[in-house]
Write an enzyme that holds these catalytic residues in place. Structure first.
Site, mmCIF file in Angstrom:
data_model
loop_
_atom_site.group_PDB
_atom_site.id
_atom_site.type_symbol
_atom_site.label_atom_id
_atom_site.label_comp_id
_atom_site.label_asym_id
_atom_site.label_seq_id
_atom_site.Cartn_x
_atom_site.Cartn_y
_atom_site.Cartn_z
ATOM 1 N N GLU A 204 0.532 -1.370 0.017
ATOM 2 C CA GLU A 204 0.003 -0.234 0.056
ATOM 3 C C GLU A 204 0.752 1.391 0.015
ATOM 4 O O GLU A 204 1.953 1.168 0.762
ATOM 5 C CB GLU A 204 -0.926 0.041 1.106
ATOM 6 C CG GLU A 204 -2.130 1.048 1.201
ATOM 7 C CD GLU A 204 -2.838 1.211 2.238
ATOM 8 O OE1 GLU A 204 -4.087 1.499 2.098
ATOM 9 O OE2 GLU A 204 -2.497 0.793 3.437
ATOM 10 N N ALA B 12 1.642 -0.658 10.942
ATOM 11 C CA ALA B 12 0.990 -1.889 10.458
ATOM 12 C C ALA B 12 0.465 -1.784 9.200
ATOM 13 O O ALA B 12 0.199 -0.939 8.664
ATOM 14 C CB ALA B 12 0.150 -2.613 11.488
ATOM 15 N N MET B 13 0.264 -3.071 8.366
ATOM 16 C CA MET B 13 -0.349 -3.111 7.086
ATOM 17 C C MET B 13 -1.465 -4.284 7.222
ATOM 18 O O MET B 13 -1.143 -5.282 7.507
ATOM 19 C CB MET B 13 0.489 -3.154 6.065
ATOM 20 C CG MET B 13 -0.038 -3.424 4.782
ATOM 21 S SD MET B 13 -0.875 -2.019 4.118
ATOM 22 C CE MET B 13 -2.218 -2.882 3.162
ATOM 23 N N GLU B 14 -2.557 -3.923 6.742
ATOM 24 C CA GLU B 14 -3.771 -4.775 6.952
ATOM 25 C C GLU B 14 -3.788 -5.876 5.814
ATOM 26 O O GLU B 14 -4.860 -6.554 5.620
ATOM 27 C CB GLU B 14 -4.913 -4.047 6.688
ATOM 28 C CG GLU B 14 -5.431 -3.328 5.521
ATOM 29 C CD GLU B 14 -4.961 -1.923 5.501
ATOM 30 O OE1 GLU B 14 -5.532 -1.315 4.574
ATOM 31 O OE2 GLU B 14 -3.936 -1.606 6.229
ATOM 32 N N GLU C 230 -6.172 -2.957 12.442
ATOM 33 C CA GLU C 230 -5.794 -3.729 11.308
ATOM 34 C C GLU C 230 -6.818 -4.881 11.054
ATOM 35 O O GLU C 230 -7.274 -5.279 9.854
ATOM 36 C CB GLU C 230 -4.406 -4.469 11.350
ATOM 37 C CG GLU C 230 -3.216 -3.497 11.492
ATOM 38 C CD GLU C 230 -3.310 -2.212 10.503
ATOM 39 O OE1 GLU C 230 -3.591 -2.453 9.437
ATOM 40 O OE2 GLU C 230 -2.963 -1.216 10.747
#
Length: 862
Positions: free
Chosen positions: A135, A269-271, A305
């Site tokens: 992203e 963080a990254m979902e 997340e």
């Protein structure tokens, strides 16, 4: 002057249906090879296929359809557009086909795309990792693709990796074979999804696992030897998934959920769907060494997340203009989730300081932007991952939920998710669903909040008769510079309580410039409180009489904590903008003499800290510190230094804040106690409690002594807990010794500090005072080419630009303006504008109120 090339989205003549991707990352050479076969649907007969690709070399491209293979005649890439254009020798037939590409790429060191990371295990061995961060537009750095959120497809992923590694992707493993010292891992097909949510991780990890009440397998992956530090996040996840299942009325869509701590990670963080990646400090909790503040942060990030697994992954915004649909909602529901998991944390009250305040601060600037802003090029997209998309987004959602009612709001969300699952949506689609569930004109009201920047200031005036109480309300745009020329208006949900009727708010929708509200149940002489609970996203400018009546209710705490907090927050903002005076604000703070609530005190302290940074280079700063000691020292005496059996979660947060603040204010008792605790700690004696350890480190570092500095560096080198390293490295530069600040800046650039931590170490120097800010700015200018190469296009580049935002003179303004005129900051241009505006506003504030504040201090005997 060369015209800027207009951004264009990809052609729709060829659409991907399924990607079959095989990737082989080489953890020694930092390269990867890839083969992908993309099932496509050709909508129109074309000879050219255009897709996204960046920093990838494509060796071959062929097209297969109806048993016939069509070879490519040209393969061209555009570095500027980040596109791959493949031309074939004949027209591609309409219908189903397959595009096969062979390619190679680099495992880069820029924390985006397919990149490399590493950590040192407990036995001293180096563990290398290949990991992804896609992203917003970096899937194209791992495999050629249609890298737009609305161009969804399914994915079949195969990873080739050393046998000793763990290889993860979005879905469970369906097949694994061994070929010599390599293993080939194939994963189940994903649901239809956007490219930015695809993920791969290869490396050595431990894990803990469990299942939620619906049987979903959840694993938390940690660096080798740190399995136990994943238990807290696992517990939160096991509670959270069923909570969201019930709230959204849709079961979690995947058969497994992995959460993994990555040593080098740009964001928090990254979902990624089914494989959520985190900074170590946002996932790992050490029972002995993690502070309550970090534990709370981990819970919030996990909640955020996991909310995205529905809101963002299952239903995705159609284009990045609607980013706030993802981030604004997840940033609101994370608090709902944590309140469910930990009801004694009082998280909704903390929300005001953590989210609403940030939204109001940034959105008061002329250089802010609407929640929905047209974006095109990736550099523009990166710029809107800011407090407007996140914090203003979640603030208006909170306001909307309160206006509609909790259950109609929840029903509308469920309706929206069911209608658009596995597809894409616009903001208007959410408004339509909420309007249907509530019967309210949601689109009419909320479009005024998403389509224009800023928010209103509500000015109030009391109108009393013998048998009724009314208030006149008038709205105008709140401007950080006090300008009152804007004609903008909003539809504003307003609620009001009174001394005689504090539990049943009068609700009113202000639809024009002015209005009048009959306050139900109020009696003449009552205090009247507008915006109880600080639900509305607006500033309040009370009449003198209304404010005067509220002061006793602050002192005797007849008002709730959120309302006590809100009154001084609003007056602080009004003073900062020039609508009121700073000396009036300081006088108001006398009403908080009995205040003991952590969140209220934290708000007061935060505002005083901003004042302190404004006055830090002036003679009155000594008096300012004396005022802070007067306010906070007696509270620390009550709270004590050690955790008590009766302490709640926020008591631990309060103790840390008090030690930090009094240490910065040169409180002699606190300075002595911190040095005592620190000396015991470093000599192997009693260890400092985790909840105040960061505060003690910061306080002793301020003595400027090299011996203290060396002790902290030694602690940094000996620990393998990232939270401990982080709390040390962020305060190393926070002292009066210029030589040690220089050493810290050099330390920030060394291999000892992870690339994703460097900007925060540099910020620590900037936070040390006026001299530290000047020193940091000189350093950032000197190293700017390095920073641009390393961080451009990511979150961290903006963080570096923001070191200038606390300057207080027009001379500094001109320095910053001149530098960035000659040194462009792609993906951070909006941050540059916001920093420049902040400098100008601070300079005006100091010029306007500096002298009167100094006089106020003297009048108080400080």
């Amino acid at each position: 002057m060369t015209a800027t090339k207009a951004f264009e989205r990809l052609p729709t003549t060829v659409k991907p249906v399924n990607y079959n991707i095989r990737l082989h990352p080489d953890l020694e050479k930092f390269t990867f090879t890839g083969v992908e076969v993309i099932d496509v649907e050709v909508k129109e007969s074309v000879r050219v296929v255009k897709m996204n690709s960046a920093e990838i070399e494509v060796q071959s491209a062929t097209f297969l359809s109806y048993g016939q293979t069509v070879a490519s005649t040209s393969i061209k890439t555009s570095e500027e557009d980040e596109t791959l254009t493949v031309t074939f020798g004949s027209d591609l037939p309409v219908g189903a086909g397959q595009l096969k590409l062979d390619f190679t790429g680099m495992l880069n060191d820029k924390l985006r795309g397919f990149y490399r990371s590493s950590y040192t295990a407990g036995d001293g061995s180096l563990k290398r990792i290949a990991v992804t961060q896609f992203e917003s537009t970096d899937a194209r750095r791992a495999f050629p693709c249609w890298d737009e959120p609305a161009i969804k497809a399914t994915f079949d992923v195969t990873l080739v990796s050393p046998t000793k590694t763990v290889a993860l992707s979005n879905m469970p493993v369906i097949k694994e074979t061994v070929e010599g010292d390599l293993k080939v891992t194939t994963y189940d097909r994903t649901p239809i999804m956007s490219t930015y949510l695809v993920a791969f991780v290869v490396g050595e990890f431990d894990y803990v696992e469990g299942k939620d009440r619906n049987g979903v397998l959840i694993r938390v992956y940690t660096p080798v030897g740190k399995r136990g530090q994943g238990e807290f996040a696992l517990d939160v996840s096991i509670k959270t998934l069923p909570f969201y299942n019930d709230y959204f009325e849709i079961p979690y869509p995947l058969p497994k959920l992995d959460l993994i701590a990555i040593p080098d990670f740009s964001a928090g963080a990254m979902e990624n769907w089914g494989l959520v990646t985190y900074r170590e400090t946002a996932l790992l909790v050490d029972p002995e060494n993690t502070s309550s503040g970090t534990k709370q942060w981990v819970a919030l990030v996990v909640g955020h997340e996991l909310a995205h697994q529905w809101f963002g992954n299952l239903v995705t915004m159609e284009w990045w203009t609607h980013l706030w649909l993802n981030e604004g909602f997840a940033s609101w529901v994370e608090f709902l989730c944590v309140d469910h998991c930990f009801p004694d944390w009082n998280i909704w009250l903390q929300y005001v300081n953590m989210s609403l305040k940030r939204a109001l601060q940034l959105d008061a600037l002329d250089s802010s932007h609407p929640i929905e802003v047209p974006v095109g090029h990736p550099n523009e997209i990166d710029e809107i991952f800011d407090a407007i998309s996140y914090e203003k987004g979640n603030s208006i959602i909170r306001m909307l939920q309160n206006w509609l009612g909790a259950e109609p709001f929840r029903k509308g969300l469920a309706l929206y998710l069911k209608k658009f699952q596995y597809s894409n949506a616009f903001t208007e689609d959410l408004w339509a669903a909420l309007g249907e569930s509530s019967g309210q004109p949601v689109n009419k009201v909320m479009s005024t909040w998403t389509s224009q920047l800023g928010f209103p200031m509500i000015t109030t005036e009391l109108v009393e008769t013998s048998d009724s109480v009314r208030i006149k309300v008038r709205q105008q745009k709140f401007c950080a510079d006090g300008d009152d020329s804007s004609e903008q208006q909003w539809f504003v949900p307003i609620s009001v309580i009174s001394q005689s009727n504090p539990e049943n708010p009068t609700c009113y929708l202000l639809e024009g410039k002015e209005g009048e509200i009959l306050v139900e149940g109020a009696k003449p002489g009552d205090w009247i409180k507008v915006n109880p609970g600080l639900i509305g996203m607006y500033r309040l400018n009370y009449s003198d009489e209304m404010l005067k009546r509220l002061l006793p209710a602050i002192k005797n705490q007849a008002l709730g904590a959120a309302d006590r907090l809100g009154i001084q927050e609003d007056l602080f903002a009004l003073a900062k903008a020039g609508y009121n005076s700073t000396s009036n604000l300081l006088t108001l703070m006398g009403a908080y003499v009995n205040e003991r609530n952590y969140v209220v005190l934290s708000s007061i302290n935060g505002n005083l800290s901003e004042l302190g940074s404004l006055f830090s280079h002036l003679p009155c700063f000594t008096q300012f510190k004396a005022m802070r000691r007067r306010i906070f020292s007696r509270i620390l005496e009550e709270v004590g230094w050690e955790k008590r059996a009766t302490d709640g979660h926020t008591d631990s947060l309060l103790r840390n804040m008090l030690v930090t603040t009094l240490g910065k204010s040169d409180d002699e008792q606190v300075l002595a106690k911190c040095h005592e605790l620190f000396n015991q700690h470093v000599s192997g004696g009693k260890q400092i409690e985790a909840d105040i350890r960061g505060a003690v480190y910061l306080t002793v570092r301020q003595d400027g002594k090299e011996e203290t500095y060396r002790h902290l560096l030694d602690l940094f080198k000996k620990t393998d807990l990232h939270e401990e390293r982080d709390r040390i490295q962020r305060i190393l530069g926070n002292g009066p010794n210029a030589q040690l600040r220089t050493e810290t800046l050099d330390f920030a650039m060394s291999d000892t500090v992870r690339s994703n931590d460097t900007p925060f170490v540099i910020h620590g120097v900037a936070n040390s005072g006026a001299e530290g800010r000047d020193q940091t700015w000189a350093f950032v200018q000197e190293k700017f080419p390095v920073f641009k190469e390393r961080y451009s296009g990511g979150f961290l580049f903006t963080r570096l630009v923001q070191v200038t935002s606390n300057f207080t003179s027009m001379e500094q303004y001109k320095s910053v303006e001149s530098f960035f005129a000659e040194n462009k900051a792609p993906s951070a241009e909006r941050a540059v504008k916001q920093s420049l505006e902040s400098i100008k506003l601070r300079a005006a504030w100091l010029d306007r109120d500096g002298e009167s504040v100094a006089q106020w201090f003297t009048q108080q005997g400080l």
